[in-house]
Design an enzyme around this catalytic site. Structure first.
Site, PDB file in Angstrom:
ATOM      1  N   ASP A 148      -6.623  -0.021  -2.227  1.00 31.47           N
ATOM      2  CA  ASP A 148      -6.277   0.916  -1.706  1.00 31.47           C
ATOM      3  C   ASP A 148      -6.239   1.767  -0.896  1.00 31.47           C
ATOM      4  OD1 ASP A 148      -3.115   2.207  -1.384  1.00 31.47           O
ATOM      5  OD2 ASP A 148      -4.365   3.515  -2.273  1.00 31.47           O
ATOM      6  N   ASP A 154      -4.480   4.565   1.138  1.00 33.08           N
ATOM      7  CA  ASP A 154      -4.422   6.159   1.400  1.00 33.08           C
ATOM      8  C   ASP A 154      -4.839   7.024  -0.208  1.00 33.08           C
ATOM      9  OD1 ASP A 154      -3.741   7.067   3.785  1.00 33.08           O
ATOM     10  OD2 ASP A 154      -1.865   4.850   3.263  1.00 33.08           O
TER      11      ASP A 154
END
EC number: 3.1.3.16
Length: 250
Positions: free
Chosen positions: A86, A88
């Site tokens: 991922d 953010d």
């Protein structure tokens, strides 16, 4: 390692606990990953022998994709496991408010106006990405929009660690959430790991997840550094489930 164990336990038990509350969002929040309804259930099937089954989208049915999300495995990555990472609050934190110590400032066009996005790198992200690129086939998978996430990835990944980048359009919109359906990647699920701060992102495959704590601006954070020895061991395993299960049950 104890810290890692606690996060893994928290991630695996996420189906039985309430997920983290939403933070207030600005009018620009559509750029970034956002979740509105966490009361979701995983699909009943987990097969990799065929294309994924139909999934719910906006109350209807979405047809399976014509092809998998990832290209064919390259010769250099043959035999390696696939790690989905991922962006953010896992690798970086971004804000439209000026940050004096921002690592990057990325211009993003919204409705015809250019806005500056201030990006902070999580401590030890460089060491983490370089080592992961040596051990695994690495894929960036974010629920943020490409016009923000792609230039951030250009600045973040100076070594070409990410073999592919997947954005919001590659997620499954399932009961109000952007879910990263690992069965659509085109990789054997027993050799896929997802590293993500949001349990809602991997609700379909919690047994494949290495949860991490959400990061915003704590420059003393060592989470990514602490993960490296774990992944070095995991890279040598035949499949991912046994090691993840053992660690979570300690």
């Amino acid at each position: 390692m104890r810290k890692l164990q606690r996060h893994l336990q928290a991630g695996v038990s996420q189906c039985n606990i309430s997920l983290k509350k939403q933070r207030s969002r600005s009018i620009f929040s559509t750029l970034f990953c956002c979740f509105r309804d966490y009361n979701v259930e995983p699909p009943s099937t987990n097969s990799t022998s065929a294309l994924p089954p139909l999934v719910e989208e906006n109350g209807g049915l979405q047809k399976p994709p014509a092809k998998y999300l990832l290209p064919e495995l390259t010769a250099s990555d043959y035999g390696k496991k696939c790690v989905v990472i991922d962006l953010d609050e896992t690798l970086v934190h971004s804000s439209f408010k000026p940050i004096s110590n921002a690592d990057f400032i990325v211009p993003v066009e919204i409705d015809g106006t250019i806005h500056q996005v201030y990006v902070l790198k999580r401590p030890h992200v460089d060491e983490f990405l370089q080592r992961m690129g040596e051990l695994f086939e690495c894929v960036l998978f974010t629920a943020s929009l490409a016009k923000y996430a792609d230039p951030v990835a250009d600045l973040l990944d100076r070594w070409g660690v990410f073999r592919a980048r997947l954005f919001r359009e590659s997620c499954v919109f399932h009961r109000g959430n952007y879910v990263k359906d690992l069965s659509r990647l085109g990789r054997e699920l027993s050799k896929v790991i997802i590293v993500d701060n949001s349990p809602a992102s991997y609700i379909f495959h919690p047994e494949n997840a290495v949860p991490v704590q959400s990061w915003f601006d704590d420059m003393t954070d060592t989470e990514l550094l602490d993960l490296i020895p774990f992944f070095e061991g995991l890279s040598k395993e035949e499949e991912v489930y046994s090691m993840l299960h053992k660690l979570c049950n300690r």
